[in-house]
Scaffold this motif. Sequence first.
Motif: not given
Ligand code: GDP
Length: 318
Positions: A45-52, A90, A136, A183-184, A186, A222-224
């Motif tokens: 879903v949007p926000g899950v962290g795909k691009s990160t 991104r 993606e 994901n996340k 952390d 954790s993508a971060v």
């Molecule tokens: P996308 O919409 O799936 O591409 O998600 P994004 O990569 O844009 O990430 C959405 C938000 O989640 C951003 O604010 C990222 O910094 C945050 N985020 C992504 N991966 C992680 C992670 O592993 N840990 C944490 N704490 N935040 C993350």
Amino acid sequence: MLGRAITLVESGSPKHRLLARELLSAVAERTKADPVSMRVGITGVPGVGKSTFIESLGMELVEQGHRIAVLAVDPSSSVTGGSILGDKTRMIRLSAHDRAFVRPSPSAGTLGGVASRTRETILLCEAAGYDIVLVETVGVGQSETAVAEMTDCFLALMLPGAGDELQGIKRGLLELADVIAVNKADGETEDAATRAAAEYKGVVRSIASRDDGWEVPVLSCSAVTGVGLREVWNAVAERTTGLRESGELESRRAQQGTRWMRTMLEERIRTLVWEDRRIRSLWERIRARVRAAEMPPSVGVEELEAAIEERWNAHRSH
Ligand code: GDP
């Protein structure tokens, strides 16, 4: 050159279509002998962290010497003006790397059209020497199925969060996913991610196992911070290597190709029928009668079918 080739393939103009067809045929000749690439679908879903995730993982893979192409299938982009990769900011590091190629989703058209162009773009990327292609998608409509149908391995990224969210998770997605990663994992969400992974494991186990005996790994990462990314990638690599070694990769790709051809053909046939003016006007008339309850729908279908058949025979006798 790759960018221009993709633009050519995406073009709708008849002149370009002809040239694109020649190019794709030439490319197929070149790539079929040596299918070394890995095609990986990534959903969430949007926000899950795909691009990160793709940025972190992608940077690691390019450092290892791989060449990575990142594509997107985003059926929402024609409506919202682009949610995947629409924003150029991104994946900044990855986009700038000379062994990476990041391409946003084609922004117009039906899912079928977008998926078909992405499929062709995969071939072009492989011909250009990219050995890993990441596709993606956001889980909108049938886009997940479309992406699973063009890749070797399908990775689902999940949000940490348990209970209610688990109930809402689409069973269909779990059936498509070859690897699941929460994901996340952390900071404050670490515990929740670990718990969610354990619960997903239970759900995955309750689904009948794959025909080929692949057991879907459920991991957290954790993508971060980068923790767990390597394990997720290893699982993806294990899956694709297994398919390749058993010879299944080739037959799977062949089957995906022919299924897609059939889907596209059916779409064309439908368009041909609906664009026929006589059929169209007959449809309008019959529809009015069915609406007014003057004709049962089944009789309407029969009349339309007879008309279609008649048009078809008329074409053939020419
Ligand atoms: P996308 O919409 O799936 O591409 O998600 P994004 O990569 O844009 O990430 C959405 C938000 O989640 C951003 O604010 C990222 O910094 C945050 N985020 C992504 N991966 C992680 C992670 O592993 N840990 C944490 N704490 N935040 C993350």
